[in-house]
Design a protein around this motif. Structure first.
Motif, PDB file in Angstrom:
ATOM      1  N   VAL A 197       0.806  -1.217  -0.170  1.00  0.00           N
ATOM      2  CA  VAL A 197       0.063   0.205  -0.256  1.00  0.00           C
ATOM      3  C   VAL A 197       0.765   1.337   0.069  1.00  0.00           C
ATOM      4  O   VAL A 197       0.612   2.281  -0.832  1.00  0.00           O
ATOM      5  N   ALA A 198       1.962   1.283   0.671  1.00  0.00           N
ATOM      6  CA  ALA A 198       2.785   2.177   0.773  1.00  0.00           C
ATOM      7  C   ALA A 198       3.640   2.592  -0.576  1.00  0.00           C
ATOM      8  O   ALA A 198       3.639   3.770  -1.148  1.00  0.00           O
ATOM      9  N   LEU A 223       2.449   6.283   2.990  1.00  0.00           N
ATOM     10  CA  LEU A 223       2.077   5.355   4.329  1.00  0.00           C
ATOM     11  C   LEU A 223       1.348   4.475   3.700  1.00  0.00           C
ATOM     12  O   LEU A 223       0.180   4.753   3.271  1.00  0.00           O
ATOM     13  N   GLY A 224       1.375   3.362   4.261  1.00  0.00           N
ATOM     14  CA  GLY A 224       0.259   1.985   4.257  1.00  0.00           C
ATOM     15  C   GLY A 224      -0.060   1.342   5.577  1.00  0.00           C
ATOM     16  O   GLY A 224       0.902   1.142   6.284  1.00  0.00           O
ATOM     17  N   TYR A 225      -1.021   1.610   6.038  1.00  0.00           N
ATOM     18  CA  TYR A 225      -1.560   0.856   7.257  1.00  0.00           C
ATOM     19  C   TYR A 225      -2.680  -0.284   6.786  1.00  0.00           C
ATOM     20  O   TYR A 225      -3.564   0.059   6.337  1.00  0.00           O
ATOM     21  N   VAL A 226      -2.280  -1.411   7.186  1.00  0.00           N
ATOM     22  CA  VAL A 226      -3.326  -2.459   7.107  1.00  0.00           C
ATOM     23  C   VAL A 226      -3.680  -3.226   8.362  1.00  0.00           C
ATOM     24  O   VAL A 226      -2.774  -3.361   9.298  1.00  0.00           O
ATOM     25  N   MET A 227      -4.662  -3.970   8.555  1.00  0.00           N
ATOM     26  CA  MET A 227      -5.055  -4.668   9.767  1.00  0.00           C
ATOM     27  C   MET A 227      -6.398  -5.706   9.520  1.00  0.00           C
ATOM     28  O   MET A 227      -6.884  -5.412   8.526  1.00  0.00           O
ATOM     29  N   ASN A 228      -6.595  -6.392  10.780  1.00  0.00           N
ATOM     30  CA  ASN A 228      -7.709  -7.350  10.468  1.00  0.00           C
ATOM     31  C   ASN A 228      -8.679  -7.266  11.333  1.00  0.00           C
ATOM     32  O   ASN A 228      -9.954  -7.570  11.253  1.00  0.00           O
TER      33      ASN A 228
END
Length: 396
Positions: A279-280, A368-373
């Motif tokens: 993503v970043a 910036l890329g931020y990923v989560m579940n």
């Protein structure tokens, strides 16, 4: 901190792995605090400055049972953070002179002219101003997986409001609308076009949908905690028919997104799968004014055009979730006075339902890329994301 360093923080459900330049130690602290204070389950964050990776962290768990650790190459559904890469596809075609944002959509997709939509412009699709935030007739999840059926219904329907006058978030329809134009011009669905033009050449670990071979490394999405359901209900309690259609026709959430059917489909507004690093990198194309990884993807002029504001307003679909007005560019949201993407009001990006985020700031060169579940209740500006963004800017 070296690229191989692993940090164990007291109170963190699982070790946080990866590397973080000392200058950006505040980002590492915010990331670990998300686990300690903000209910994080599994997540990753990556930050680049002028194309150089300065933060690449991951940790926690890839499933609700906490049986699978989040690994370096864990991928996850990022919901609407997918919309940035899909917009990139359209901008590549425009940059090559193959797509005119000021042309009627019907010039590329003749069937779209039905029900008085002959004057709807391509820019209206990109900026959520086409009046097609959701379908009028009931549309099941299985029908959503059918590209031809979904795009045919969108082409045949009448708009909910006068196109071009204001935005109304096209939560799921955006990907089919922009994606069908991409297909009509290039001959490829947006996932295949993105792979050919961007993610393949740059080696970016991001796909629209999830290849069957990657299922073993995909994190499972987990619903927001029960205590947050009231807040989530408030976000979705929009009385306008256009909002109801956008957010509930069909209704999708974590349970649906974990199924093989969702993962196998092409839903370019909502089922991109990737790492934070990916993503970043994708948003880094915008932050780098069209260049990333030694390759030029867009001309500087085309990259600048992405954040060409289309007018601020209270969005017809999700406006109740924000104080004041918001503004969408040609495919991405401007940071604006809400500081959704940091203090630069002309920084831009896109959030995904439940928390994920991609950010681009050409003035600082930051992406910036931020990923989560573990999904939070918000469509945008999740507190975990906000903490990370604030930490990045404190470090600059």
């Amino acid at each position: 901190m070296s690229a191989q360093e692993t940090q164990q923080t007291p109170g963190t459900p699982a070790p946080v792995h990866g590397h973080c330049d000392q200058r950006f130690a505040a980002v590492r602290e915010a990331f670990t605090e998300n686990f300690r204070e903000r209910g994080e389950l599994g997540a990753a964050v990556a930050v680049t400055v002028a194309g150089e990776t300065v933060v690449d962290l991951w940790g926690g768990w890839a499933d609700a049972a906490r049986a699978r650790p989040w690994e370096r190459d864990t991928v996850v559904n990022v919901w609407s953070t997918t919309k940035g890469p899909v917009a990139l596809c359209a901008h590549i075609l425009a940059d090559r002179g193959l797509l005119d944002f000021d042309a009627p959509v019907a010039a590329y997709w003749p069937e779209f002219a039905a029900e008085g939509k002959d004057k709807v412009l391509v820019r209206h699709l990109l900026s959520h101003r086409a009046g097609l935030s959701g379908l009028r007739e009931p549309h099941t999840l299985q029908e959503l997986y059918d590209w031809e059926l979904t795009t045919a219904r969108l082409a045949a329907m009448a708009p909910w409001w006068e196109p071009g006058t204001r935005s109304g978030y096209h939560a799921l329809t955006y990907g089919f609308l922009v994606g069908e134009v991409v297909r009509r011009v290039s001959g490829l669905l947006p996932g295949a076009f993105l792979a050919r033009e961007v993610t393949g050449p740059l080696g970016i670990d991001f796909t629209v949908g999830l290849p069957a071979g990657d299922a073993g490394r995909a994190a499972d999405l987990v619903h927001a905690p029960a205590a947050s359901r009231g807040e989530q209900a408030a976000v979705f309690s929009q009385p306008a028919p256009a909002a109801v259609a956008a957010l509930t026709n069909p209704m999708v959430g974590a349970a649906q997104a974990n199924t093989p059917g969702w993962r196998a489909a092409e839903i370019p507004a909502a089922n991109g799968h990737g790492t934070a690093r990916a993503v970043a990198a994708l948003y880094g194309v915008f932050a780098g004014r069209g260049a990333y990884g030694g390759r030029r993807i867009l001309s500087p002029r085309a990259a600048e055009r992405v954040r060409e504001g289309q007018g601020s307003c209270r969005d017809l679909v999700i406006g109740a979730g924000f104080e004041g007005e918001t503004e969408i560019g040609l495919g991405l949201w401007l940071s604006g006075p809400q500081r959704s993407y940091g203090p630069n009001p002309r920084a831009f990006g896109h959030d995904g339902f439940g928390g994920s985020c991609g950010l681009a700031d050409p003035e600082t060169g930051v992406s910036l890329g931020y990923v989560m579940n573990r999904m939070g209740p918000r469509i945008a500006d999740d507190p975990r994301k906000t903490a990370l963004v604030d930490a990045v800017y404190r470090a600059l």
